[in-house]
Design a protein around this motif. Sequence first.
Motif, PDB file in Angstrom:
ATOM      1  N   GLY A 191      48.798  -2.439 -27.595  1.00 39.71           N
ATOM      2  CA  GLY A 191      48.803  -1.169 -26.862  1.00 39.71           C
ATOM      3  C   GLY A 191      47.448  -0.495 -26.901  1.00 39.71           C
ATOM      4  N   LYS A 192      46.403  -1.219 -27.299  1.00 40.49           N
ATOM      5  CA  LYS A 192      45.056  -0.632 -27.360  1.00 40.49           C
ATOM      6  C   LYS A 192      44.140  -1.330 -26.354  1.00 40.49           C
ATOM      7  CE  LYS A 192      45.204   0.557 -32.391  1.00 40.49           C
ATOM      8  NZ  LYS A 192      46.403   1.238 -32.297  1.00 40.49           N
ATOM      9  N   PHE A 193      43.223  -0.559 -25.747  1.00 44.78           N
ATOM     10  CA  PHE A 193      42.176  -1.116 -24.892  1.00 44.78           C
ATOM     11  C   PHE A 193      40.927  -1.316 -25.728  1.00 44.78           C
ATOM     12  CE2 PHE A 193      44.805  -0.579 -21.430  1.00 44.78           C
ATOM     13  CZ  PHE A 193      45.041   0.728 -21.004  1.00 44.78           C
ATOM     14  N   THR A 194      39.972  -2.074 -25.186  1.00 42.49           N
ATOM     15  CA  THR A 194      38.612  -2.059 -25.753  1.00 42.49           C
ATOM     16  C   THR A 194      37.856  -0.976 -24.991  1.00 42.49           C
ATOM     17  OG1 THR A 194      37.868  -3.689 -24.150  1.00 42.49           O
ATOM     18  CG2 THR A 194      38.598  -4.517 -26.310  1.00 42.49           C
ATOM     19  N   TYR A 195      36.700  -0.588 -25.534  1.00 43.99           N
ATOM     20  CA  TYR A 195      35.932   0.518 -24.930  1.00 43.99           C
ATOM     21  C   TYR A 195      34.472   0.103 -24.888  1.00 43.99           C
ATOM     22  CZ  TYR A 195      34.351   5.384 -24.222  1.00 43.99           C
ATOM     23  OH  TYR A 195      33.796   6.530 -23.723  1.00 43.99           O
ATOM     24  N   ASP A 196      33.875   0.015 -23.674  1.00 44.40           N
ATOM     25  CA  ASP A 196      32.496  -0.499 -23.578  1.00 44.40           C
ATOM     26  C   ASP A 196      31.809   0.043 -22.325  1.00 44.40           C
ATOM     27  OD1 ASP A 196      30.915  -3.783 -23.210  1.00 44.40           O
ATOM     28  OD2 ASP A 196      30.186  -1.840 -23.970  1.00 44.40           O
ATOM     29  N   PRO A 197      31.569   1.399 -22.271  1.00 44.49           N
ATOM     30  CA  PRO A 197      30.914   1.969 -21.084  1.00 44.49           C
ATOM     31  C   PRO A 197      29.589   1.251 -20.807  1.00 44.49           C
ATOM     32  CG  PRO A 197      31.589   3.703 -22.609  1.00 44.49           C
ATOM     33  CD  PRO A 197      31.780   2.399 -23.326  1.00 44.49           C
ATOM     34  N   GLY A 198      29.377   0.900 -19.538  1.00 47.97           N
ATOM     35  CA  GLY A 198      28.157   0.184 -19.156  1.00 47.97           C
ATOM     36  C   GLY A 198      28.229  -1.307 -19.462  1.00 47.97           C
ATOM     37  N   PHE A 199      29.330  -1.730 -20.088  1.00 46.89           N
ATOM     38  CA  PHE A 199      29.621  -3.154 -20.330  1.00 46.89           C
ATOM     39  C   PHE A 199      28.485  -3.851 -21.084  1.00 46.89           C
ATOM     40  CE2 PHE A 199      33.028  -2.165 -17.736  1.00 46.89           C
ATOM     41  CZ  PHE A 199      32.627  -1.697 -16.496  1.00 46.89           C
ATOM     42  N   LEU A 200      27.927  -3.196 -22.110  1.00 39.72           N
ATOM     43  CA  LEU A 200      26.824  -3.815 -22.853  1.00 39.72           C
ATOM     44  C   LEU A 200      27.289  -5.010 -23.662  1.00 39.72           C
ATOM     45  CD1 LEU A 200      25.992  -0.582 -22.598  1.00 39.72           C
ATOM     46  CD2 LEU A 200      24.143  -1.318 -24.064  1.00 39.72           C
ATOM     47  N   SER A 201      28.582  -5.017 -24.052  1.00 38.97           N
ATOM     48  CA  SER A 201      29.077  -6.128 -24.889  1.00 38.97           C
ATOM     49  C   SER A 201      30.237  -6.835 -24.216  1.00 38.97           C
ATOM     50  CB  SER A 201      29.547  -5.565 -26.242  1.00 38.97           C
ATOM     51  OG  SER A 201      28.475  -4.926 -26.897  1.00 38.97           O
ATOM     52  N   THR A 202      30.285  -6.776 -22.878  1.00 41.00           N
ATOM     53  CA  THR A 202      31.468  -7.311 -22.194  1.00 41.00           C
ATOM     54  C   THR A 202      31.075  -8.406 -21.209  1.00 41.00           C
ATOM     55  OG1 THR A 202      32.708  -5.250 -22.382  1.00 41.00           O
ATOM     56  CG2 THR A 202      33.335  -6.716 -20.586  1.00 41.00           C
ATOM     57  N   ALA A 203      31.746  -9.559 -21.300  1.00 40.30           N
ATOM     58  CA  ALA A 203      31.589 -10.610 -20.294  1.00 40.30           C
ATOM     59  C   ALA A 203      32.717 -10.421 -19.288  1.00 40.30           C
ATOM     60  CB  ALA A 203      31.701 -11.988 -20.948  1.00 40.30           C
ATOM     61  N   SER A 204      32.339 -10.174 -18.030  1.00 40.21           N
ATOM     62  CA  SER A 204      33.367  -9.861 -17.022  1.00 40.21           C
ATOM     63  C   SER A 204      33.976 -11.123 -16.420  1.00 40.21           C
ATOM     64  CB  SER A 204      32.730  -9.044 -15.894  1.00 40.21           C
ATOM     65  OG  SER A 204      31.687  -9.818 -15.300  1.00 40.21           O
ATOM     66  N   CYS A 205      33.319 -12.263 -16.630  1.00 34.71           N
ATOM     67  CA  CYS A 205      33.781 -13.477 -15.956  1.00 34.71           C
ATOM     68  C   CYS A 205      33.148 -14.673 -16.643  1.00 34.71           C
ATOM     69  CB  CYS A 205      33.338 -13.452 -14.478  1.00 34.71           C
ATOM     70  SG  CYS A 205      31.542 -13.449 -14.275  1.00 34.71           S
ATOM     71  N   ASN A 206      33.536 -15.862 -16.221  1.00 31.80           N
ATOM     72  CA  ASN A 206      32.763 -17.036 -16.607  1.00 31.80           C
ATOM     73  C   ASN A 206      32.028 -17.504 -15.352  1.00 31.80           C
ATOM     74  OD1 ASN A 206      34.142 -19.477 -15.278  1.00 31.80           O
ATOM     75  ND2 ASN A 206      35.872 -18.346 -16.190  1.00 31.80           N
ATOM     76  N   SER A 207      30.856 -18.053 -15.522  1.00 30.51           N
ATOM     77  CA  SER A 207      30.058 -18.452 -14.361  1.00 30.51           C
ATOM     78  C   SER A 207      29.203 -19.670 -14.686  1.00 30.51           C
ATOM     79  CB  SER A 207      29.145 -17.288 -13.917  1.00 30.51           C
ATOM     80  OG  SER A 207      28.374 -17.669 -12.787  1.00 30.51           O
ATOM     81  N   THR A 208      28.865 -20.415 -13.642  1.00 30.58           N
ATOM     82  CA  THR A 208      28.010 -21.612 -13.789  1.00 30.58           C
ATOM     83  C   THR A 208      26.684 -21.431 -13.052  1.00 30.58           C
ATOM     84  OG1 THR A 208      28.923 -22.538 -11.743  1.00 30.58           O
ATOM     85  CG2 THR A 208      30.079 -23.087 -13.808  1.00 30.58           C
ATOM     86  N   ILE A 209      26.410 -20.219 -12.568  1.00 31.42           N
ATOM     87  CA  ILE A 209      25.284 -20.071 -11.631  1.00 31.42           C
ATOM     88  C   ILE A 209      23.975 -19.772 -12.330  1.00 31.42           C
ATOM     89  CG2 ILE A 209      24.427 -18.765  -9.628  1.00 31.42           C
ATOM     90  CD1 ILE A 209      27.398 -18.370  -8.820  1.00 31.42           C
ATOM     91  N   THR A 210      23.900 -18.613 -13.032  1.00 33.07           N
ATOM     92  CA  THR A 210      22.619 -18.195 -13.631  1.00 33.07           C
ATOM     93  C   THR A 210      22.817 -17.892 -15.094  1.00 33.07           C
ATOM     94  OG1 THR A 210      21.753 -17.321 -11.562  1.00 33.07           O
ATOM     95  CG2 THR A 210      20.846 -16.382 -13.575  1.00 33.07           C
ATOM     96  N   TYR A 211      21.860 -18.384 -15.902  1.00 32.18           N
ATOM     97  CA  TYR A 211      21.883 -18.085 -17.332  1.00 32.18           C
ATOM     98  C   TYR A 211      20.596 -17.378 -17.729  1.00 32.18           C
ATOM     99  CZ  TYR A 211      21.721 -18.537 -22.357  1.00 32.18           C
ATOM    100  OH  TYR A 211      21.620 -18.242 -23.684  1.00 32.18           O
ATOM    101  N   ILE A 212      20.755 -16.284 -18.495  1.00 32.69           N
ATOM    102  CA  ILE A 212      19.598 -15.520 -18.974  1.00 32.69           C
ATOM    103  C   ILE A 212      19.642 -15.484 -20.500  1.00 32.69           C
ATOM    104  CG2 ILE A 212      18.454 -13.273 -18.983  1.00 32.69           C
ATOM    105  CD1 ILE A 212      20.061 -12.555 -16.472  1.00 32.69           C
ATOM    106  N   ASP A 213      18.518 -15.810 -21.142  1.00 28.63           N
ATOM    107  CA  ASP A 213      18.416 -15.557 -22.585  1.00 28.63           C
ATOM    108  C   ASP A 213      17.411 -14.421 -22.748  1.00 28.63           C
ATOM    109  OD1 ASP A 213      18.255 -17.493 -25.607  1.00 28.63           O
ATOM    110  OD2 ASP A 213      17.523 -15.450 -25.252  1.00 28.63           O
ATOM    111  N   GLY A 214      17.949 -13.214 -22.998  1.00 27.82           N
ATOM    112  CA  GLY A 214      17.108 -12.015 -23.038  1.00 27.82           C
ATOM    113  C   GLY A 214      16.106 -12.031 -24.166  1.00 27.82           C
ATOM    114  N   ASP A 215      16.469 -12.667 -25.289  1.00 26.42           N
ATOM    115  CA  ASP A 215      15.547 -12.689 -26.436  1.00 26.42           C
ATOM    116  C   ASP A 215      14.403 -13.669 -26.204  1.00 26.42           C
ATOM    117  OD1 ASP A 215      18.426 -12.306 -28.559  1.00 26.42           O
ATOM    118  OD2 ASP A 215      17.048 -10.785 -27.795  1.00 26.42           O
ATOM    119  N   LYS A 216      14.731 -14.789 -25.560  1.00 23.66           N
ATOM    120  CA  LYS A 216      13.685 -15.798 -25.305  1.00 23.66           C
ATOM    121  C   LYS A 216      12.919 -15.496 -24.019  1.00 23.66           C
ATOM    122  CE  LYS A 216      15.406 -20.028 -25.496  1.00 23.66           C
ATOM    123  NZ  LYS A 216      16.312 -21.206 -25.709  1.00 23.66           N
ATOM    124  N   GLY A 217      13.493 -14.618 -23.185  1.00 20.48           N
ATOM    125  CA  GLY A 217      12.871 -14.378 -21.875  1.00 20.48           C
ATOM    126  C   GLY A 217      13.020 -15.606 -20.994  1.00 20.48           C
TER     127      GLY A 217
END
Length: 436
Positions: free
Chosen positions: A42-68
């Motif tokens: 009966g609880k939701f998660t809470y993540d305004p701006g979706f900083l820690s949320t994966a909305s889908c799975n995808s095969t198109i583009t991958y980004i590694d922000g730490d490695k650039g």
Amino acid sequence: MSSPGKATVTFDDGTATVELPILKGSVGPDVIDIRKLYPQTGKFTYDPGFLSTASCNSTITYIDGDKGELLYRGYPIEQLAVQCDFLEVCHLILYGELPNAAQKSEFNERVTRHTMVHEQMQFFLRGFRRDAHPMAVMTGLVGALSAFYPDSMNVNDAKQRDISAIRLIAKMPTLVAMAYKYTVGQPFMYPRNELSYTGNFMHMMFATPCEDYKVNDVLVRALDRIFILHADHEQNASTSTVRLCASSGTNPFAAIAAGVACLWGPAHGGANEACLTMLGEIQAMGGMAKIGEFITRVKDKNSTVRLMGFGHRVYKNYDPRAKLMRETCHEVLNALGLQDDPLFELAMGLEKIALEDDYFVQRKLYPNVDFYSGIVQKAIGIPVSLFTAIFALARTVGWVAQLNEMIADPEYKIGRPRQLFVGSPRRDVKPLAARA
Ligand code: SDX
């Protein structure tokens, strides 16, 4: 996608402990599959701006922000930007593989054959003032395409999705050029089928009926590379908008129009225009000598001034696209004899100071794709107000590919987030006379 384990969530309010599967992708962070969380707790998660949320799975583009790092279908952007042209990258993003010679020729022919828009489209522009922002015009024109292709409106039909994708990729340059010609009061130029995709765009932008126009191959190559760098970028704000909009089953043209509207924002695709405006302001303040004063304003908590073209939600290292854009800047300015362009000098000075300043270092703020793209586009002759429309032109292939991927996913449903309600609990209406 495999399930390498589980997360156990315990609660201190008596809610029963719940075990949630952890899903592993081919590369990048694992995800906690929370789909059972609400039904079981009966609880939701809470993540305004979706900083820690994966909305889908995808095969198109991958980004590694730490490695650039930025990969389109596994290929590094640094290789694609140098070894391919934009339509090859469109084929890759849409269908998952780079085309061979025969596939390239067939794909180019399909796109070329759809570059004209219906003659009625030109009349939409007449409703706008000549000084209307091109993104206002583009939001209207792209949405208007929904009225012209009844044979490709059913987003659940793979063939109709494919022809819509081709139409959108093919027609965006024509519409952007029309939006530009309208603002300068020149006649619209029809597409030329003998030209390359980007050469045709330059022709529609800068040719007039009065004389032949020869496209400059260096500038065409530079703009083609700009298109490649902007083609897709995982689940950014406008792509997420397109996915959420299309998830209702609306037609692809309407969903892409929603993406255009979202991209317009200065925190997103509008940043290249905002960045050039910022450089102009610093120039007016006194140029290089005033960079320190400007940076002080940026760092001032009480000011809303941001260093436009810096920072990124995902990249906490140098945006690989910014590096390629800076190289392209050098090439174009040298080719045009503008190597002493004051704005480019200023941008490099600003970048150097920012990269050494603790405020930016601590917050891992680096130049993003928008920092240099405006300078290149201005040098090519593209007006500042058209920069975001160019971004939309390039991002259309990413938007339609992500839309198609979502619709083809058997797990897809209409997107419908919930909320943490912090408003008034139930209360009764008082008669007017009784209200304070
Ligand atoms: C694009 O998502 C994508 O992939 C987008 C994109 C794509 O290809 O689709 O890459 C295209 O949109 C690139 C980004 C273009 N936007 C800009 O250049 C606008 C300027 N940058 C920002 O407004 C900001 O960096 C964002 C919006 C890009 C990211 O913001 P976040 O991740 O929400 O981070 P934040 O705003 O919470 O900032 C964290 C801290 C804050 O300081 P503190 O509150 O910790 O003291 O960094 C500061 C911010 O104030 N900060 C900046 C800054 N960006 C962040 N300070 C000064 N100048 C900046 N540019």
